[in-house]
Design a protein around this motif. Structure first.
Motif, PDB file in Angstrom:
ATOM      1  N   LEU A  87       0.919  -9.881  10.758  1.00 17.01           N
ATOM      2  CA  LEU A  87       0.576 -10.417   9.236  1.00 17.01           C
ATOM      3  C   LEU A  87      -0.912  -9.869   9.184  1.00 17.01           C
ATOM      4  N   ALA A  88      -1.421  -9.231  10.102  1.00 19.76           N
ATOM      5  CA  ALA A  88      -3.041  -8.826   9.994  1.00 19.76           C
ATOM      6  C   ALA A  88      -3.258  -8.146   8.472  1.00 19.76           C
ATOM      7  N   SER A  89      -2.413  -7.044   8.123  1.00 19.49           N
ATOM      8  CA  SER A  89      -2.640  -6.226   6.971  1.00 19.49           C
ATOM      9  C   SER A  89      -2.337  -7.028   5.768  1.00 19.49           C
ATOM     10  N   LEU A  90      -1.425  -7.936   5.915  1.00 24.63           N
ATOM     11  CA  LEU A  90      -1.121  -8.842   4.771  1.00 24.63           C
ATOM     12  C   LEU A  90      -2.383  -9.852   4.430  1.00 24.63           C
ATOM     13  N   HIS A  91      -3.009 -10.395   5.605  1.00 24.39           N
ATOM     14  CA  HIS A  91      -3.815 -11.442   5.346  1.00 24.39           C
ATOM     15  C   HIS A  91      -5.188 -10.380   4.987  1.00 24.39           C
ATOM     16  N   MET A  92      -5.311  -9.188   5.392  1.00 26.56           N
ATOM     17  CA  MET A  92      -6.798  -8.470   4.901  1.00 26.56           C
ATOM     18  C   MET A  92      -6.573  -8.054   3.415  1.00 26.56           C
ATOM     19  N   GLY A  93      -5.148  -8.060   2.930  1.00 32.36           N
ATOM     20  CA  GLY A  93      -5.094  -7.628   1.545  1.00 32.36           C
ATOM     21  C   GLY A  93      -5.541  -9.135   0.904  1.00 32.36           C
ATOM     22  N   ARG A  94      -5.139 -10.121   1.215  1.00 34.90           N
ATOM     23  CA  ARG A  94      -5.365 -11.499   0.459  1.00 34.90           C
ATOM     24  C   ARG A  94      -7.079 -11.296   0.400  1.00 34.90           C
ATOM     25  N   VAL A  95      -7.712 -11.263   1.568  1.00 34.41           N
ATOM     26  CA  VAL A  95      -9.323 -11.396   1.491  1.00 34.41           C
ATOM     27  C   VAL A  95      -9.869 -10.267   0.376  1.00 34.41           C
ATOM     28  N   LYS A  96      -9.243  -9.147   0.652  1.00 34.12           N
ATOM     29  CA  LYS A  96      -9.801  -8.304  -0.462  1.00 34.12           C
ATOM     30  C   LYS A  96      -9.463  -8.269  -1.830  1.00 34.12           C
ATOM     31  N   GLN A  97      -8.498  -8.898  -2.147  1.00 27.12           N
ATOM     32  CA  GLN A  97      -7.984  -9.182  -3.313  1.00 27.12           C
ATOM     33  C   GLN A  97      -8.963 -10.332  -3.695  1.00 27.12           C
ATOM     34  N   MET A  98      -9.249 -11.244  -3.134  1.00 26.31           N
ATOM     35  CA  MET A  98     -10.178 -12.538  -3.424  1.00 26.31           C
ATOM     36  C   MET A  98     -11.637 -11.835  -3.687  1.00 26.31           C
ATOM     37  N   GLY A 150     -12.132  -8.991  -5.149  1.00 33.74           N
ATOM     38  CA  GLY A 150     -12.123  -8.215  -6.236  1.00 33.74           C
ATOM     39  C   GLY A 150     -11.830  -6.543  -5.772  1.00 33.74           C
ATOM     40  N   ASP A 151     -11.512  -6.443  -4.634  1.00 31.08           N
ATOM     41  CA  ASP A 151     -11.184  -4.976  -4.289  1.00 31.08           C
ATOM     42  C   ASP A 151      -9.838  -4.799  -4.354  1.00 31.08           C
ATOM     43  N   TYR A 152      -9.276  -4.694  -5.452  1.00 34.66           N
ATOM     44  CA  TYR A 152      -7.905  -4.455  -5.665  1.00 34.66           C
ATOM     45  C   TYR A 152      -7.028  -3.288  -5.342  1.00 34.66           C
ATOM     46  N   GLN A 153      -7.859  -2.081  -5.353  1.00 28.10           N
ATOM     47  CA  GLN A 153      -7.335  -1.014  -4.615  1.00 28.10           C
ATOM     48  C   GLN A 153      -7.483  -1.137  -3.100  1.00 28.10           C
ATOM     49  N   GLY A 154      -8.400  -1.691  -2.521  1.00 24.77           N
ATOM     50  CA  GLY A 154      -8.099  -1.735  -1.100  1.00 24.77           C
ATOM     51  C   GLY A 154      -7.071  -2.793  -0.637  1.00 24.77           C
ATOM     52  N   ALA A 155      -6.860  -3.996  -1.588  1.00 22.42           N
ATOM     53  CA  ALA A 155      -5.951  -5.040  -1.378  1.00 22.42           C
ATOM     54  C   ALA A 155      -4.605  -4.476  -1.439  1.00 22.42           C
ATOM     55  N   LYS A 156      -4.329  -3.440  -2.399  1.00 17.80           N
ATOM     56  CA  LYS A 156      -3.138  -2.923  -2.710  1.00 17.80           C
ATOM     57  C   LYS A 156      -2.443  -1.892  -1.404  1.00 17.80           C
ATOM     58  N   MET A 157      -3.584  -1.339  -0.923  1.00 13.76           N
ATOM     59  CA  MET A 157      -3.355  -0.460   0.331  1.00 13.76           C
ATOM     60  C   MET A 157      -3.028  -1.236   1.737  1.00 13.76           C
ATOM     61  N   SER A 158      -3.834  -2.297   1.648  1.00 10.84           N
ATOM     62  CA  SER A 158      -3.319  -3.194   2.766  1.00 10.84           C
ATOM     63  C   SER A 158      -1.954  -4.079   2.425  1.00 10.84           C
ATOM     64  N   TYR A 159      -1.226  -4.230   1.479  1.00  7.97           N
ATOM     65  CA  TYR A 159      -0.092  -4.856   1.230  1.00  7.97           C
ATOM     66  C   TYR A 159       0.857  -3.758   1.423  1.00  7.97           C
ATOM     67  N   LEU A 160       0.405  -2.490   1.058  1.00  9.86           N
ATOM     68  CA  LEU A 160       1.381  -1.423   1.107  1.00  9.86           C
ATOM     69  C   LEU A 160       1.646  -1.049   2.695  1.00  9.86           C
ATOM     70  N   ALA A 161       0.467  -1.137   3.386  1.00 13.66           N
ATOM     71  CA  ALA A 161       0.744  -1.222   4.838  1.00 13.66           C
ATOM     72  C   ALA A 161       1.687  -2.085   5.428  1.00 13.66           C
ATOM     73  N   TYR A 162       1.289  -3.270   5.062  1.00 16.40           N
ATOM     74  CA  TYR A 162       2.342  -4.308   5.585  1.00 16.40           C
ATOM     75  C   TYR A 162       3.672  -3.952   5.249  1.00 16.40           C
ATOM     76  N   ARG A 163       3.906  -3.590   3.884  1.00 13.09           N
ATOM     77  CA  ARG A 163       5.475  -3.309   3.808  1.00 13.09           C
ATOM     78  C   ARG A 163       6.082  -2.288   4.349  1.00 13.09           C
ATOM     79  N   THR A 164       5.283  -1.075   4.703  1.00 14.03           N
ATOM     80  CA  THR A 164       5.655  -0.038   5.456  1.00 14.03           C
ATOM     81  C   THR A 164       6.024  -0.223   6.818  1.00 14.03           C
TER      82      THR A 164
END
Length: 979
Positions: free
Chosen positions: A103-114, A116-130
């Protein structure tokens, strides 16, 4: 002093202060780890964050310490801690054992999203899904939602509403070190909550504070609300909502359960003119359910109905997600109804802080379950009757990548909310991190003006003399705006903001048109331009209905008008004497019904060059008894035979019918040997292999042979007219029928089992579509409320061929006809043949079908069934005092000599007279004896038989063809009232 940020706490109403433990000597690694784990377990995330950072000084590459430090800093929730969280998650993901922490990449996406780094958050979420997409259903669906949210947020960065002016309230309201939240304002009085107060009762370590209620007038220095009735020692008192007259309040009382969590209950109180609180009491147990938090109250009074509703938030069982919005109706005595979940708005995530604005019929709330900027976002949903519109994100600048909650309005011109956004007083020093501050948003004036331009759809010319009716949707008490412009088509009028309007445009000799308009938020629009095109309709229809016998006008008949040129168009339902618009060159069908009469139909065409005028159509209703005519009854060859004389018989028609119908198989066999049943040509297809085999319902057993030909529907409906319903409304209608009627439920379950469903409950909107079946299609159709099935060919006009198609997992389809709601099944993918109705008839009896099987089913059997209905209806009318004279005509085939055939036709008439006298134990005999029922006979023998019917006794075609069999009949062709 340090403030411990935690938004699980925000959700439940307060924040808790934490404190690290001082050390006089350098602790050991073991002792630090014990404290870190203890703090993490008690949800003191700040202390855990500090201790795991210390442990990393011992082992900087320990992945367990790295992940725990990342989690603690994320859950602690400050801006500075977020930066450390991203650093530690990144080290975890680069570690050789990173698979141990999926869940590390998922949680990093949450923090980046909070942050305001939406592009970085998206990449972290995509990494988790992959890498881990199939491991955790909730986490995967959460990642999918937030990927869409990040993509949406990127599109919103350039759409900041510059008309909104937002400011952080000054230090008289917002504290320097604590959270200030739950604002509400009326006139210049601001009420809110703050956790700035020392907890003098409970000496927790780490130290905790308490929340209390405060007020400020004109943004003067805020003062606490003091009352001996609010002395909840060691507990949090916050989140107050007030009645419109400020005489009542509902608020939240909470207690700590650990360093992080609290549990809250709802209380009510009365407030006098001096602001004194009294009669403080907890709300009923069915609202304050045990083992659940109940918080965020909102007292709402609808100004249109004056009905009161209490909205609140709870994580009780039966919800849709984590924290859900619930509501309870409040009656005039102050009693609360059983709470209901606001299911259409709640999500799988947290949905909190509801505020209902009665003036605009809009609910404002915060949620993590919809597409948003990061944390909690502010949303609005407009109420229309009992339905809620799809929630709308309030956008930037009211929303940020952080948490934005507790939105309220003051007289529609000012809004207040709480946020921990970057412009709040936040120090990057972790010992001074602030949480929520209160913000004010100045809403611009509503200057929306509606401008309507009206054109002719054909010529595109602007129209004059247009009438415009503007109605506020969902507000039945509002007076519609009616504007008539005789000199031009440019119509302008101001609108109120945050409302939905229906605009109806009409002009003489043109059809009406309507559009829906959202006036938008204040400042969103200045001019709303609508261009409307009207279709010229040259004629209007006026349907007049009469009793055919007396000529008296019938009022209140139910009339459906079908446009046969546009079969997919819904029928227009009108009443007699009321106008309906007609289109030139179109063909129409009128279907009329009136209690006590048979259904009447009439078709007509509109002249393409007719002027704008009123077309009058007169419909004459026959009594139900008369509408059954003609009744055609068929006999076996040379039946009935002589018994008491050449012109009479003791047999009834039922007796002759029973033996005749029993010979059906023999007639079919012998007619097939002749090669052709009649002079007409006809083909049909056997579907014996066509079966949706999961069900034993007769719906799916399509037999071979001739079907009964139908030319119109609606005489024996199953579920009723479906023409004006959407797919969703049809599904709801059927599900209600299944709920209310065991007969309907059993039928639907059995029928849909044939489509591959285990029961009808599995059917959803995705299984339904609208179709128009081809004319001449052959299959099984249902009829009556008992869901009977018969084999037919639909030779109807296109309006009767519109249907709702239900598709199942088995690949089979079942249709329900819009005109009557009757089920219809045919073999998808099989040959569809057009079946002809033979013109081999004389007098009023039409022979349906050209093969012997079809003749027996559609004429012999159907005729007997119709005769029984006729006799039942006749008995009812005679019992009402009516007197009738009935004309019965007898026919034969030309097989024998003329005088013999004449006597045979007399015997057949006698069998009908016997049937009248003996039907159902002789219920008609007394009327025959008293001459109130007179049966007049007209024996015609073979005189009307067509010349082509064989008459040679040695020729089997003289008996075993449809042409010959159709001449051996009796017709009840006319019925007159004697009185």
């Amino acid at each position: 002093m340090r403030k411990n940020i935690n938004f699980k706490m925000v959700v439940l109403a307060i924040f808790i202060v934490g404190q690290t433990y001082g050390q006089t000597v350098k602790p050991s690694k073991k002792s630090i780890q014990e404290v870190a784990e203890k703090s993490m377990n008690s949800k003191n995330y700040y202390d855990a964050y500090i201790k795991y950072k210390e442990l990393l000084e011992f082992e900087e590459n320990n992945i367990s310490y790295l992940y725990s430090a990342a989690e603690a800093s994320r859950l602690f929730g400050s801006t500075a801690a977020f930066a450390d969280a991203i650093k530690y998650y990144d080290l975890v993901l680069k570690h050789e054992n990173n698979n141990s922490y999926p869940l590390a990449s998922l949680h990093m996406g949450r923090v980046k999203q909070m942050m305001g780094d939406y592009q970085g958050a998206k990449m972290s979420y995509l990494a988790y899904r992959t890498e881990h997409g199939n491991e955790d259903e909730y986490a995967s669906s959460y990642a999918d939602k937030e990927i869409k949210a990040c993509e949406w947020a990127l599109t919103q960065l350039s759409k900041v509403d510059t008309n909104l002016k937002i400011r952080r309230l000054g230090d008289n309201i917002n504290s320097q070190e604590w959270s200030d939240f739950a604002p509400s304002s009326k006139d210049d009085l601001l009420r809110f909550s703050s956790d700035r107060f020392d907890n003098l009762i409970n000496k927790y370590k780490p130290k905790r504070t308490l929340s209390k209620l405060l007020t400020s007038k004109g943004e003067a220095l805020a003062i606490p609300v003091e009352s001996p009735n609010l002395d909840f020692k060691g507990m949090h008192v916050s989140n107050a909502s007030f009645s419109p007259d400020n005489s009542r309040t509902v608020f939240t009382v909470c207690k700590d359960t650990n360093d992080h969590d609290i549990v809250c209950q709802l209380y009510k109180a009365k407030i006098d003119a001096q602001g004194n609180w009294s009669e403080v009491a907890a709300l009923p147990d069915f609202i304050n359910v045990p083992n659940a938090t109940n918080t965020h109250p909102c007292i709402s009074v609808d100004p249109k109905t004056n009905k009161e509703t209490l909205y609140f938030v709870s994580n009780r069982e039966g919800g849709k997600g984590m924290l859900d919005i619930w509501y309870s109706m409040v009656d005039e005595s102050g009693s609360y109804s059983e709470p209901m979940n606001l299911g259409s708005l709640n999500t799988r995530e947290d949905d909190i802080t509801p505020f209902y604005d009665g003036e605009s019929s809009t609910l404002y709330f915060s949620s993590r379950g919809y597409l948003g900027f990061g944390g909690f976002d502010l949303f609005s949903s407009k109420k229309n009757g009992t339905a809620w519109a799809t929630p709308v994100n309030l956008g930037s600048p009211r929303n940020s990548s952080y948490d934005d909650i507790y939105y309220t309005l003051n007289n529609g011109r000012k809004g207040y909310f709480s946020s921990n956004r970057k412009v709040s007083k936040i120090s990057e020093n972790l010992d001074e991190v602030c949480c929520l501050d209160i913000y004010q948003v100045d809403l611009p004036k509503c200057e929306a003006k509606l401008k309507v331009l009206v054109y002719d759809v054909g010529t595109k010319e602007e129209l004059k003399g247009v009438k415009l009716t503007i109605t506020e949707v969902g507000n039945n008490s509002a007076t519609p705006i009616v504007i008539s412009f005789d000199k031009g088509s440019d119509i302008s009028t101001p609108l109120d903001c945050d409302k939905e309007y229906k605009i109806v445009t009409e002009k003489d000799c043109y059809g009406k048109d309507s559009v829906m308009v959202l006036s938008g938020r204040p400042g969103e629009f200045t001019v709303i331009l609508k261009k409307i095109e009207l279709r010229k309709e040259y004629n209007q229809l006026n349907v007049l209905t009469y009793d055919s016998e007396s000529g008296a006008e019938l009022k209140g008949a139910s009339i459906s008008l079908f446009d046969l040129n546009e079969p997919s168009k819904a029928a227009v339902n009108i009443t007699s004497g009321v106008n309906a618009n007609l289109i030139p060159c179109h063909k129409y069908r009128i279907v009329a019904n009136s209690p006590g009469y048979g259904e009447a139909t009439q078709e007509f065409s509109v002249d393409c060059n007719a002027p704008c005028t009123t077309i009058v159509r007169k419909i004459y209703f026959e009594t139900y008894l008369v509408s059954l005519l003609p009744v055609c009854l068929y006999f076996d060859n040379d039946i009935p035979r002589q018994t008491t004389g050449p012109k009479t018989t003791s047999q009834t028609y039922s007796q002759t019918y029973k033996s005749y119908y029993a010979r059906k198989a023999e007639y079919i066999r012998r007619s097939l040997k002749l090669g052709s049943s009649t002079s007409s040509t006809s083909t049909y297809t056997s579907y014996s292999d066509c079966n949706c085999g999961a069900s034993d319902s007769p719906i799916y057993n399509i037999r071979s042979g001739s079907p009964k030909v139908l030319t119109r529907l609606g005489t024996n409906p199953e579920f009723g007219n479906l023409h004006n319903l959407s797919t969703a409304e049809v599904l709801a209608k059927f599900k209600k029928a299944a709920k209310d009627s065991k007969r309907d439920r059993d039928f639907l379950n059995k029928a849909f089992k044939g489509l591959g469903f285990s029961s009808f409950e599995e059917v959803s909107l995705s299984n339904i579509s609208e179709v128009v079946l081809p004319k001449g299609i052959v299959g099984n159709i249902g009829y009556s409320k008992d869901h009977q099935t018969t084999y037919v060919q639909l030779n109807n006009e296109a309006i009767d061929l519109s249907a709702f198609r239900f598709s199942g997992p088995s690949g089979c389809d079942l249709h329900f006809m819009k005109t009557c709601g009757n089920h219809f099944y045919y073999c998808t993918g099989k040959e569809i043949t057009t079946y002809k109705e033979t013109t081999n008839f004389s007098s009023g009896c039409v022979i349906t079908g050209t093969d012997m099987d079809g003749f027996f089913e559609n004429n012999v059997r159907a005729g007997k069934e119709k005769f029984n209905v006729f006799l039942d209806s006749l008995a009812i009318e005679l019992a009402e005092g009516k007197e009738y004279k009935i004309d019965v005509r007898g026919y034969t085939s030309p097989l024998a000599q003329n005088d013999y055939n004449l006597n045979l036709s007399k015997r057949r008439i006698k069998s009908i007279q016997n049937e009248f006298a003996k039907y159902k134990g002789g219920i008609l005999s007394k009327y025959i004896k008293s001459k109130k029922l007179v049966i007049e006979e007209s024996p015609l023998g073979e005189d009307t038989a067509p010349s082509g019917v064989p008459f040679d006794p040695k020729d089997p075609r003289s008996i075993y063809t449809v042409d010959a069999a159709s001449e051996r009949r009796i017709e009840i062709i006319n019925i007159d009232k004697k009185n």
